[in-house]
Design a protein around this motif. Structure first.
Motif, PDB file in Angstrom:
ATOM      1  N   TYR B  12       0.781  -1.191  -0.027  1.00  0.00           N
ATOM      2  CA  TYR B  12       0.108  -0.075  -0.056  1.00  0.00           C
ATOM      3  C   TYR B  12       0.813   1.161  -0.008  1.00  0.00           C
ATOM      4  CZ  TYR B  12      -3.498  -3.483   1.292  1.00  0.00           C
ATOM      5  OH  TYR B  12      -4.229  -4.550   1.162  1.00  0.00           O
ATOM      6  N   ASP B  13       0.265   2.258  -0.170  1.00  0.00           N
ATOM      7  CA  ASP B  13       0.832   3.484  -0.100  1.00  0.00           C
ATOM      8  C   ASP B  13       1.088   4.197   1.375  1.00  0.00           C
ATOM      9  OD1 ASP B  13       1.206   4.261  -3.017  1.00  0.00           O
ATOM     10  OD2 ASP B  13      -0.982   4.253  -3.229  1.00  0.00           O
ATOM     11  N   LEU B  14       0.138   3.462   2.125  1.00  0.00           N
ATOM     12  CA  LEU B  14      -0.160   4.148   3.375  1.00  0.00           C
ATOM     13  C   LEU B  14      -0.834   3.286   4.195  1.00  0.00           C
ATOM     14  CD1 LEU B  14      -0.346   6.101   5.616  1.00  0.00           C
ATOM     15  CD2 LEU B  14      -2.373   7.089   4.813  1.00  0.00           C
ATOM     16  N   VAL B  15      -0.315   2.821   5.381  1.00  0.00           N
ATOM     17  CA  VAL B  15      -0.963   1.700   6.406  1.00  0.00           C
ATOM     18  C   VAL B  15      -1.046   2.592   7.600  1.00  0.00           C
ATOM     19  CG1 VAL B  15      -0.675  -0.281   7.565  1.00  0.00           C
ATOM     20  CG2 VAL B  15       0.254  -0.418   5.388  1.00  0.00           C
ATOM     21  N   VAL B  16      -2.298   2.447   8.090  1.00  0.00           N
ATOM     22  CA  VAL B  16      -2.692   3.153   9.271  1.00  0.00           C
ATOM     23  C   VAL B  16      -3.166   2.241  10.260  1.00  0.00           C
ATOM     24  CG1 VAL B  16      -4.478   5.045  10.075  1.00  0.00           C
ATOM     25  CG2 VAL B  16      -3.660   5.130   7.979  1.00  0.00           C
ATOM     26  N   VAL B  17      -2.735   2.504  11.431  1.00  0.00           N
ATOM     27  CA  VAL B  17      -2.947   1.522  12.632  1.00  0.00           C
ATOM     28  C   VAL B  17      -3.971   2.530  13.526  1.00  0.00           C
ATOM     29  CG1 VAL B  17      -2.163   0.245  14.481  1.00  0.00           C
ATOM     30  CG2 VAL B  17      -0.837   0.446  12.339  1.00  0.00           C
ATOM     31  N   GLY B  18      -5.255   1.902  13.889  1.00  0.00           N
ATOM     32  CA  GLY B  18      -6.360   2.723  14.608  1.00  0.00           C
ATOM     33  C   GLY B  18      -7.053   3.652  13.681  1.00  0.00           C
ATOM     34  N   THR B  19      -8.009   4.030  14.447  1.00  0.00           N
ATOM     35  CA  THR B  19      -9.221   4.865  13.733  1.00  0.00           C
ATOM     36  C   THR B  19      -9.506   5.770  14.843  1.00  0.00           C
ATOM     37  OG1 THR B  19     -10.872   3.050  14.310  1.00  0.00           O
ATOM     38  CG2 THR B  19      -9.774   2.965  12.123  1.00  0.00           C
ATOM     39  N   GLY B  20      -8.846   6.292  15.598  1.00  0.00           N
ATOM     40  CA  GLY B  20      -9.361   7.625  16.660  1.00  0.00           C
ATOM     41  C   GLY B  20      -9.118   8.835  15.614  1.00  0.00           C
ATOM     42  N   VAL B 258       1.247   5.006   9.480  1.00  0.00           N
ATOM     43  CA  VAL B 258       0.583   6.208  10.700  1.00  0.00           C
ATOM     44  C   VAL B 258       0.168   5.157  11.949  1.00  0.00           C
ATOM     45  CG1 VAL B 258      -1.184   7.406  11.164  1.00  0.00           C
ATOM     46  CG2 VAL B 258       0.144   7.928   9.019  1.00  0.00           C
ATOM     47  N   LEU B 259       0.813   5.544  12.864  1.00  0.00           N
ATOM     48  CA  LEU B 259       0.432   4.683  14.127  1.00  0.00           C
ATOM     49  C   LEU B 259      -0.320   5.726  14.952  1.00  0.00           C
ATOM     50  CD1 LEU B 259       0.833   2.323  16.143  1.00  0.00           C
ATOM     51  CD2 LEU B 259       3.249   3.346  16.855  1.00  0.00           C
ATOM     52  N   GLY B 260      -1.622   5.026  15.094  1.00  0.00           N
ATOM     53  CA  GLY B 260      -2.460   5.900  16.018  1.00  0.00           C
ATOM     54  C   GLY B 260      -3.295   4.719  16.727  1.00  0.00           C
ATOM     55  N   TYR B 268       3.538   0.754  23.099  1.00  0.00           N
ATOM     56  CA  TYR B 268       3.482  -0.884  23.271  1.00  0.00           C
ATOM     57  C   TYR B 268       3.973  -1.461  22.010  1.00  0.00           C
ATOM     58  CZ  TYR B 268       2.121  -5.545  24.598  1.00  0.00           C
ATOM     59  OH  TYR B 268       2.133  -6.930  24.523  1.00  0.00           O
ATOM     60  N   LEU B 269       3.220  -1.206  21.111  1.00  0.00           N
ATOM     61  CA  LEU B 269       3.462  -1.665  19.812  1.00  0.00           C
ATOM     62  C   LEU B 269       5.115  -1.336  19.342  1.00  0.00           C
ATOM     63  CD1 LEU B 269       0.453  -1.026  17.475  1.00  0.00           C
ATOM     64  CD2 LEU B 269       1.719  -3.433  18.040  1.00  0.00           C
ATOM     65  N   LEU B 270       5.431  -0.153  19.541  1.00  0.00           N
ATOM     66  CA  LEU B 270       6.786   0.355  19.245  1.00  0.00           C
ATOM     67  C   LEU B 270       7.824  -0.516  19.969  1.00  0.00           C
ATOM     68  CD1 LEU B 270       6.967   4.240  18.244  1.00  0.00           C
ATOM     69  CD2 LEU B 270       7.313   2.029  16.904  1.00  0.00           C
ATOM     70  N   GLN B 271       7.651  -0.667  21.272  1.00  0.00           N
ATOM     71  CA  GLN B 271       8.224  -1.178  22.326  1.00  0.00           C
ATOM     72  C   GLN B 271       8.394  -2.945  21.797  1.00  0.00           C
ATOM     73  OE1 GLN B 271       6.254  -0.347  25.711  1.00  0.00           O
ATOM     74  NE2 GLN B 271       7.816   1.273  26.288  1.00  0.00           N
ATOM     75  N   ASN B 446       9.759   6.843   7.882  1.00  0.00           N
ATOM     76  CA  ASN B 446       8.418   6.466   7.274  1.00  0.00           C
ATOM     77  C   ASN B 446       7.355   6.247   8.435  1.00  0.00           C
ATOM     78  OD1 ASN B 446       9.352   3.883   7.909  1.00  0.00           O
ATOM     79  ND2 ASN B 446       8.449   2.996   5.980  1.00  0.00           N
ATOM     80  N   LEU B 447       7.634   6.537   9.474  1.00  0.00           N
ATOM     81  CA  LEU B 447       6.518   6.326  10.494  1.00  0.00           C
ATOM     82  C   LEU B 447       6.186   7.384  10.978  1.00  0.00           C
ATOM     83  CD1 LEU B 447       5.082   4.207  12.636  1.00  0.00           C
ATOM     84  CD2 LEU B 447       7.183   4.231  14.021  1.00  0.00           C
ATOM     85  N   THR B 448       4.886   7.977  11.117  1.00  0.00           N
ATOM     86  CA  THR B 448       4.328   8.984  11.660  1.00  0.00           C
ATOM     87  C   THR B 448       3.277   8.589  12.725  1.00  0.00           C
ATOM     88  OG1 THR B 448       4.082  10.230   9.810  1.00  0.00           O
ATOM     89  CG2 THR B 448       2.717  10.945  11.330  1.00  0.00           C
ATOM     90  N   CYS B 449       3.467   9.293  14.032  1.00  0.00           N
ATOM     91  CA  CYS B 449       2.819   8.911  15.103  1.00  0.00           C
ATOM     92  C   CYS B 449       1.763   9.897  15.514  1.00  0.00           C
ATOM     93  CB  CYS B 449       3.547   8.662  16.407  1.00  0.00           C
ATOM     94  SG  CYS B 449       4.991   7.418  16.176  1.00  0.00           S
ATOM     95  N   VAL B 450       0.428   9.586  15.706  1.00  0.00           N
ATOM     96  CA  VAL B 450      -0.361  10.606  15.635  1.00  0.00           C
ATOM     97  C   VAL B 450      -1.443  10.276  17.159  1.00  0.00           C
ATOM     98  CG1 VAL B 450      -0.734  10.935  13.283  1.00  0.00           C
ATOM     99  CG2 VAL B 450      -2.189   8.972  14.346  1.00  0.00           C
ATOM    100  N   GLY B 451      -2.297  11.306  17.586  1.00  0.00           N
ATOM    101  CA  GLY B 451      -2.972  11.291  18.673  1.00  0.00           C
ATOM    102  C   GLY B 451      -2.525  11.740  20.056  1.00  0.00           C
TER     103      GLY B 451
END
Lengths: 147, 486
Positions: B12-20, B258-260, B268-271, B446-451
């Motif tokens: 994919y062009d973008l993978v997003v984790v979470g939907t908040g 994108v990690l959200g 925790y996921l990054l750890q 290439n990792l963006t952290c949001v929230g």
């Protein structure tokens, strides 16, 4: 003459004990349920309410609203003591007065917000109808302004 | 409806984790910039329809205490894991953070500064407020510079609010909120329920009533029940995202990830993915919050137009934040603590929801624990926050001088305000922070952290609007040529 062996005697004794406990628990439950109604009538002197509505309110209050299981258990003890000594007679017991005040406030709030009290012209004279606790009643604030 | 459309491949062009909030607002702006991009959205929770939520009386079948471990006796944290995340359970209150909240070290000598300023965020605040169709007052410019007229007029103040407003026009305001005052489309008007997490009118903005065009966009694949287990990071690049779905493990790769998840699950996921940065997971925090009750003499309350009607900055403005946490309070338009018991004076009571900022402390945080779930350790709020609470008790009567007050008392301290913040803090220094001002991981670019995990300081504002604005800015800054989106 009926003769019972030791095992039968023990069984009967246990059954009697369980029965006693259940009867006592039922009695306490009934007493604590009635306490909600007594507090309600005490808070609204001269309240006109149908007997069935009052019983339904007592039942709803104890079963569904605001009270955790631990609170209900604790309340049963208090209620039994009030039954024996009266509210004034138990208010010196540490924690009891606070619990009764808390319950009185909950009783008043639940009744006012789940009855037609605020819609009546003269609720001290008119019969007040208890509408029942419905947690899914979507918009329960009769005073809110939206226009 | 494209929810749970099976992914057809793994690139994919973008993978997003979470939907908040963080994920959805990033996704929205990204899609605007790249309409044809192939996107995979992975959500651990289920898609619970509005009807399901109302019927079940909850936003998710996953209990929030089921998703982490913690020492016995500590405060709990509440999050919502389901399609839509925090947009489902939030109460829709949308104050901005104040300019000085971003500069705690520079202004007050405590905590740290954010690497961005309030002014940099203003255009994105405006955009987020438009997207959420905020109802709000038009007199907040002095407090939040750059506030455009809100899309919708404010909800009614209550009578006590009107008195406070008249006495303190520069510190008391109608609450800006994402609750509609007038119906729009299938969404009804707010009816001042006190159950905003299960809004009976669908008046409150959430993912299901306002962002389904984003989740259902062409070439966007949304997979629920998809629990991300780790990121494969090699040579400072996320090569793939591994997730489990239907009992099987899958892997997907994206040019950008994108990690959200949320501020507990994301670190925790990054750890678990091998990121050993000493600050990762640290500085977990949230505001200290308490309910106060004000007994009024002859003034009835609860006649406002939404659940919380007034927002007061009297305690905030007078605070010495070098010494203790600033506070704000909301005037509540519902009787959660009960009506008064004196005959006929039932409504002469004003509940206040008081929030006090904390200083994020390094020892509070999230670790991998036994590897089965995040281990959250937060023994208590800081003395800084508790000193703030003491000042609230001391100063609240003065702030309420516009009301006929009989008494003021604290009813109870809340366990949580459900605002989990700060475990992947934003900063300029890669040694002391996880992401930069554009929310990009300092090392893994290439990792963006949001929230709300990226919060550097606590502030007093409810964080959802700021999380949305930060994500809009991050996507815009990364892919548009710095243009003002408004």
């Amino acid at each position: 003459m009926i003769r019972l062996n030791r095992r039968q005697m023990m069984g009967l004794g246990a059954a009697a004990a369980v029965g006693g406990v259940l009867t006592g628990a039922w009695g306490l439950h009934r007493t604590s349920q009635r306490l909600a109604g007594e507090l309600l009538l005490d808070a609204f002197p001269g309240l006109q309410i149908e007997e069935a509505d009052l019983r339904q309110f007592e039942q709803d209050f104890m079963q569904a609203y605001w009270l955790t299981q631990m609170e209900r258990i604790s309340l049963r003890g208090i209620s039994a003591a009030v039954g024996l000594l009266g509210a004034g007679g138990v208010s010196w017991i540490p924690g009891v007065r606070g619990r009764l005040d808390h319950m009185r406030r909950a009783v008043i709030t639940v009744f006012l917000t789940n009855s037609d009290y605020f819609t009546l012209e003269n609720p001290t004279v008119d019969t007040v109808y208890y509408l029942g606790v419905d947690k899914n009643r979507p918009c329960g604030n009769p005073f809110a302004r939206f226009d | 409806m494209l929810i749970n459309r099976p992914p057809q491949d793994s690139t994919y062009d973008l993978v997003v984790v979470g939907t908040g909030f963080g994920s959805l607002f990033y996704l929205k702006r990204y899609q605007e910039l790249y309409p044809g991009a192939r996107i995979l959205v992975l959500e651990r929770g289920k898609y619970h329809t509005r009807e399901w939520q109302l019927e079940q009386g909850q936003n998710s079948e996953i209990g929030y205490t089921d998703t982490y471990q913690m020492p016995e006796g500590q405060k709990r944290w509440s999050t919502t894991i389901a399609l839509g995340g925090g947009t489902l359970c939030w109460w829709g209150i949308t104050p901005r953070m104040s300019p000085e909240d971003f500069k705690m070290r520079s202004n007050f000598g405590v905590g740290v500064d954010w690497p961005i300023t309030y002014d940099e965020l203003v255009p994105y605040y405006r955009q987020a407020e438009q997207i959420m169709m905020i109802s709000g007052p038009n007199d907040l410019e002095g407090r939040f510079p750059g506030t455009a007229p809100y899309p919708a007029r404010p909800h009614h103040l209550s009578t006590p609010d009107e008195l406070l407003k008249a006495a303190s026009p520069n510190t008391h305001f109608a609450v800006p909120s994402a609750r509609l005052r007038e119906p729009v489309g299938s969404r009804g008007a707010c009816c001042s329920t006190s159950r905003c997490h299960l809004c009976p009118m669908d008046a409150k903005f959430n993912a299901l009533n306002a962002m389904m065009d984003v989740l259902g966009a062409e070439n966007t694949f949304v997979l629920t029940d998809a629990e991300v287990t780790h990121l494969d990071i090699q040579n400072d690049v996320v090569k793939s995202v591994t997730y489990s779905h239907d009992g099987q493990d899958f892997s997907a790769s994206g040019d950008l990830v994108v990690l959200g998840a949320n501020a507990i699950q994301s670190p925790y996921l990054l750890q678990k993915s091998g990121d050993t940065h000493p600050v990762l997971g640290r500085y977990l925090h949230e505001k200290l919050s308490a309910i106060f009750e004000v007994h009024l003499d002859g003034v009835d309350a609860f006649d406002g137009g939404q659940a919380s009607t007034g927002l007061n900055y009297g305690l905030y403005d007078s605070a010495d934040r070098s010494q203790y946490g600033a506070a704000t309070f909301y005037t509540e338009n519902h009787w959660g603590t009960g009506l008064r018991t004196e005959y006929g004076r039932w409504r002469q009571i004003l509940p206040l929801f008081v929030v006090i900022e904390d200083i994020p402390q390094e020892h509070n945080g999230v670790t991998v624990g036994d590897g089965s779930a995040p281990f959250v350790d937060h023994p208590d709020w800081s003395d800084y926050a508790y000193r703030g609470l003491d000042k609230v008790k001391e100063n609240l009567p003065d702030v309420l001088s516009g009301l006929p007050v009989e008494s003021v008392s604290m009813a109870y301290q809340l366990v949580t305000a459900s605002h989990v913040q700060g475990t992947m803090r934003m900063g300029e220094d890669p040694e002391t922070s996880i992401v930069d001002k554009d929310l990009i991981h300092h090392r893994v670019r290439n990792l963006t952290c949001v929230g709300t995990s990226v919060w550097s300081s606590c502030g007093v504002a409810n964080p959802s609007l700021t999380a949305a604005a930060l994500s809009l800015r991050a996507a815009n800054t990364a892919f548009a040529s710095q243009e003002d989106p408004s």
